[in-house]
Design a protein around this motif. Structure first.
Motif, PDB file in Angstrom:
ATOM      1  N   GLU A  39     -27.109  -2.706  16.051  1.00 28.22           N
ATOM      2  CA  GLU A  39     -28.515  -2.489  16.365  1.00 28.22           C
ATOM      3  C   GLU A  39     -29.056  -3.586  17.276  1.00 28.22           C
ATOM      4  OE1 GLU A  39     -32.551  -1.017  16.145  1.00 28.22           O
ATOM      5  OE2 GLU A  39     -30.519  -0.177  16.131  1.00 28.22           O
ATOM      6  N   MET A  40     -28.645  -4.797  17.035  1.00 33.27           N
ATOM      7  CA  MET A  40     -29.095  -5.923  17.846  1.00 33.27           C
ATOM      8  C   MET A  40     -28.689  -5.728  19.304  1.00 33.27           C
ATOM      9  SD  MET A  40     -28.354  -9.939  17.088  1.00 33.27           S
ATOM     10  CE  MET A  40     -29.078 -11.234  18.099  1.00 33.27           C
ATOM     11  N   TYR A  41     -27.456  -5.296  19.510  1.00 34.51           N
ATOM     12  CA  TYR A  41     -26.994  -5.082  20.881  1.00 34.51           C
ATOM     13  C   TYR A  41     -27.703  -3.883  21.512  1.00 34.51           C
ATOM     14  CZ  TYR A  41     -24.026  -4.637  24.937  1.00 34.51           C
ATOM     15  OH  TYR A  41     -23.597  -4.554  26.237  1.00 34.51           O
ATOM     16  N   ARG A  42     -27.908  -2.829  20.736  1.00 32.57           N
ATOM     17  CA  ARG A  42     -28.595  -1.645  21.270  1.00 32.57           C
ATOM     18  C   ARG A  42     -29.992  -2.006  21.756  1.00 32.57           C
ATOM     19  NH1 ARG A  42     -32.423   1.645  20.536  1.00 32.57           N
ATOM     20  NH2 ARG A  42     -33.164   0.578  18.648  1.00 32.57           N
ATOM     21  N   VAL A  43     -30.716  -2.773  20.947  1.00 31.37           N
ATOM     22  CA  VAL A  43     -32.062  -3.179  21.317  1.00 31.37           C
ATOM     23  C   VAL A  43     -32.029  -4.066  22.557  1.00 31.37           C
ATOM     24  CG1 VAL A  43     -34.096  -4.485  20.570  1.00 31.37           C
ATOM     25  CG2 VAL A  43     -32.935  -2.966  18.971  1.00 31.37           C
TER      26      VAL A  43
ATOM     27  N   ILE B 242     -35.493  -7.603  18.471  1.00 30.48           N
ATOM     28  CA  ILE B 242     -34.168  -8.226  18.459  1.00 30.48           C
ATOM     29  C   ILE B 242     -34.176  -9.507  17.632  1.00 30.48           C
ATOM     30  CG2 ILE B 242     -34.363  -9.679  20.535  1.00 30.48           C
ATOM     31  CD1 ILE B 242     -31.549  -8.756  21.279  1.00 30.48           C
ATOM     32  N   ARG B 243     -35.290 -10.232  17.661  1.00 32.62           N
ATOM     33  CA  ARG B 243     -35.380 -11.437  16.837  1.00 32.62           C
ATOM     34  C   ARG B 243     -35.446 -11.081  15.353  1.00 32.62           C
ATOM     35  NH1 ARG B 243     -36.810 -16.374  19.267  1.00 32.62           N
ATOM     36  NH2 ARG B 243     -36.929 -16.239  21.536  1.00 32.62           N
ATOM     37  N   ALA B 244     -36.127  -9.980  15.039  1.00 36.66           N
ATOM     38  CA  ALA B 244     -36.198  -9.541  13.642  1.00 36.66           C
ATOM     39  C   ALA B 244     -34.802  -9.217  13.117  1.00 36.66           C
ATOM     40  CB  ALA B 244     -37.109  -8.321  13.525  1.00 36.66           C
ATOM     41  N   VAL B 245     -34.017  -8.501  13.915  1.00 30.02           N
ATOM     42  CA  VAL B 245     -32.653  -8.163  13.503  1.00 30.02           C
ATOM     43  C   VAL B 245     -31.804  -9.424  13.408  1.00 30.02           C
ATOM     44  CG1 VAL B 245     -30.581  -6.854  14.076  1.00 30.02           C
ATOM     45  CG2 VAL B 245     -32.833  -5.867  14.530  1.00 30.02           C
ATOM     46  N   PHE B 246     -31.958 -10.314  14.377  1.00 26.62           N
ATOM     47  CA  PHE B 246     -31.200 -11.568  14.390  1.00 26.62           C
ATOM     48  C   PHE B 246     -31.449 -12.373  13.124  1.00 26.62           C
ATOM     49  CE2 PHE B 246     -31.217 -16.152  15.749  1.00 26.62           C
ATOM     50  CZ  PHE B 246     -29.844 -16.306  15.793  1.00 26.62           C
ATOM     51  N   TYR B 247     -32.708 -12.490  12.726  1.00 25.34           N
ATOM     52  CA  TYR B 247     -33.018 -13.273  11.529  1.00 25.34           C
ATOM     53  C   TYR B 247     -32.549 -12.588  10.253  1.00 25.34           C
ATOM     54  CZ  TYR B 247     -35.504 -16.698  14.289  1.00 25.34           C
ATOM     55  OH  TYR B 247     -35.803 -17.678  15.196  1.00 25.34           O
ATOM     56  N   GLU B 248     -32.461 -11.278  10.273  1.00 24.22           N
ATOM     57  CA  GLU B 248     -31.881 -10.602   9.115  1.00 24.22           C
ATOM     58  C   GLU B 248     -30.383 -10.913   9.020  1.00 24.22           C
ATOM     59  OE1 GLU B 248     -31.691  -6.240   6.902  1.00 24.22           O
ATOM     60  OE2 GLU B 248     -32.886  -6.487   8.727  1.00 24.22           O
ATOM     61  N   ILE B 249     -29.721 -11.018  10.177  1.00 29.62           N
ATOM     62  CA  ILE B 249     -28.308 -11.405  10.190  1.00 29.62           C
ATOM     63  C   ILE B 249     -28.151 -12.818   9.647  1.00 29.62           C
ATOM     64  CG2 ILE B 249     -26.375 -11.993  11.717  1.00 29.62           C
ATOM     65  CD1 ILE B 249     -27.251  -9.635  13.497  1.00 29.62           C
ATOM     66  N   LEU B 250     -29.021 -13.738  10.069  1.00 29.37           N
ATOM     67  CA  LEU B 250     -28.959 -15.111   9.564  1.00 29.37           C
ATOM     68  C   LEU B 250     -29.169 -15.136   8.052  1.00 29.37           C
ATOM     69  CD1 LEU B 250     -30.913 -17.253  12.205  1.00 29.37           C
ATOM     70  CD2 LEU B 250     -28.484 -16.685  12.123  1.00 29.37           C
ATOM     71  N   TYR B 251     -30.098 -14.313   7.572  1.00 30.08           N
ATOM     72  CA  TYR B 251     -30.350 -14.243   6.133  1.00 30.08           C
ATOM     73  C   TYR B 251     -29.094 -13.800   5.381  1.00 30.08           C
ATOM     74  CZ  TYR B 251     -31.720 -12.260   1.670  1.00 30.08           C
ATOM     75  OH  TYR B 251     -31.761 -11.942   0.336  1.00 30.08           O
ATOM     76  N   LEU B 252     -28.437 -12.761   5.877  1.00 33.27           N
ATOM     77  CA  LEU B 252     -27.212 -12.292   5.234  1.00 33.27           C
ATOM     78  C   LEU B 252     -26.141 -13.376   5.248  1.00 33.27           C
ATOM     79  CD1 LEU B 252     -26.514  -8.577   6.235  1.00 33.27           C
ATOM     80  CD2 LEU B 252     -27.182  -9.487   4.016  1.00 33.27           C
ATOM     81  N   MET B 253     -26.044 -14.093   6.359  1.00 30.50           N
ATOM     82  CA  MET B 253     -25.003 -15.119   6.473  1.00 30.50           C
ATOM     83  C   MET B 253     -25.176 -16.210   5.434  1.00 30.50           C
ATOM     84  SD  MET B 253     -24.471 -15.416  10.601  1.00 30.50           S
ATOM     85  CE  MET B 253     -23.074 -16.554  10.451  1.00 30.50           C
ATOM     86  N   VAL B 254     -26.404 -16.714   5.263  1.00 29.85           N
ATOM     87  CA  VAL B 254     -26.597 -17.821   4.314  1.00 29.85           C
ATOM     88  C   VAL B 254     -26.678 -17.341   2.872  1.00 29.85           C
ATOM     89  CG1 VAL B 254     -27.716 -19.261   6.057  1.00 29.85           C
ATOM     90  CG2 VAL B 254     -29.121 -17.810   4.571  1.00 29.85           C
ATOM     91  N   SER B 255     -27.046 -16.078   2.659  1.00 31.16           N
ATOM     92  CA  SER B 255     -27.188 -15.589   1.282  1.00 31.16           C
ATOM     93  C   SER B 255     -25.935 -14.909   0.750  1.00 31.16           C
ATOM     94  CB  SER B 255     -28.365 -14.611   1.185  1.00 31.16           C
ATOM     95  OG  SER B 255     -28.123 -13.451   1.970  1.00 31.16           O
ATOM     96  N   ALA B 256     -25.143 -14.293   1.641  1.00 29.19           N
ATOM     97  CA  ALA B 256     -23.999 -13.507   1.168  1.00 29.19           C
ATOM     98  C   ALA B 256     -22.645 -14.021   1.646  1.00 29.19           C
ATOM     99  CB  ALA B 256     -24.163 -12.047   1.620  1.00 29.19           C
ATOM    100  N   TYR B 257     -22.625 -14.862   2.693  1.00 30.50           N
ATOM    101  CA  TYR B 257     -21.335 -15.270   3.265  1.00 30.50           C
ATOM    102  C   TYR B 257     -21.112 -16.780   3.311  1.00 30.50           C
ATOM    103  CZ  TYR B 257     -21.164 -10.394   4.694  1.00 30.50           C
ATOM    104  OH  TYR B 257     -21.150  -9.020   4.681  1.00 30.50           O
TER     105      TYR B 257
END
Length: 283
Positions: A125-129, A141-156
């Motif tokens: 989705e980030m690339y599509r936008v 795109i920033r909203a999607v980016f920050y959701e990715i960052l959230y997943l990285m620190v919370s789940a990975y």
């Protein structure tokens, strides 16, 4: 050490670099290299093979891999593929460092396959936008980016790290601190002796650090930074060659043109200028 340091510059106006993998046509090999930024490869079609510390990590469509900061890796793309690459500067995670300038991620959430699918979906989705350029895309795109960052620190994010991994990271991080400073001050009159004194090294020791870990000398690395930014400005603005040269740390337009021809085989004035967002639309 037989590997190179890769210079990463974020996309214009964003705190990340997002692009399609250059080995998408297959029959491609990227030799061992490392960088300070965190890197995510998300395969949409085809397959890739990664090698980290001599261990193979095959990726097929619908899967992703997180390359950690200072992690030496190589890539093989034997067949055609569509792969989105997201590179994130280490400083984006500064509030979550496990140790000084250290954070590490795993590439699978063992508790939830749905989380893994969500990560791939977000990158798509980030690339599509990004390529759409639609009204307000910068916010989306920033909203999607920050959701990715959230997943990285919370789940990975890994909270327990082996001491050996810390030692290797510290060794490469010593040079990373210097190259980060160079990227932030490349327009200034940077000299090896000045940087050596600033970071507490002798001139000779710092020179050896560049040759050992970046596999180029200090002067070449500095020119690489200046040329990368100058080339981006050349593509995205109507600034004169002279102003681009001086704005990016070159002594003159002649010095810039000479270096440009050496690297790209043509004069900068013959480069077709284009909008930076004109990237190949796929997916």
């Amino acid at each position: 050490m037989e590997f190179q340091h890769e210079l990463i510059i974020p996309n214009e106006g964003f705190p990340f670099k997002l692009f399609l993998f250059e080995g998408r046509n297959g029959n491609y090999v990227r030799e061992k290299h490392w960088h300070t930024s965190i890197e995510i490869f998300a395969v949409m079609e085809g397959s890739l093979y990664f090698y980290i510390d001599e261990k193979e990590y095959p990726l097929k469509a619908g899967e992703f891999l997180i390359i950690n900061s200072n992690e030496v890796h190589s890539i093989q793309a034997p067949v055609r593929n569509e792969t989105i690459v997201l590179q994130i500067p280490l400083k984006q995670f500064s509030d979550y460092f496990t140790a000084q300038r250290f954070i590490r991620f795993r590439s699978r959430n063992e508790e939830s396959e749905e989380t893994d699918r969500r990560m791939v979906s977000l990158i798509r989705e980030m690339y599509r936008v990004y390529v759409s350029g639609e009204t307000g895309y910068e916010f989306r795109i920033r909203a999607v980016f920050y959701e990715i960052l959230y997943l990285m620190v919370s789940a990975y994010r890994e909270t327990e790290v082996e001491e050996n991994a810390l030692k290797i990271s510290r060794r490469l991080d010593a040079l990373s601190k210097i190259t980060t400073y160079m990227r932030e001050h490349y327009k200034e009159d940077l000299r090896l002796s000045g940087l050596a004194a600033m970071f507490g090294y002798s001139d000779a020791y710092l020179s050896r650090m560049f040759r050992k870990y970046a596999r180029v000398n200090f002067k070449t690395y500095l020119q690489d930074i200046r040329m990368a930014y100058a080339y981006k400005e050349l593509l995205n603005t109507d600034h004169t060659i002279s102003s681009i040269a001086l704005d990016n740390g070159f002594a003159s337009s002649r010095a810039f043109s000479r270096e440009f021809v050496k690297r790209y085989g043509i004069l900068p004035g013959r480069v077709e200028r284009q909008n930076y967002k004109n990237v190949k639309k796929v997916l």
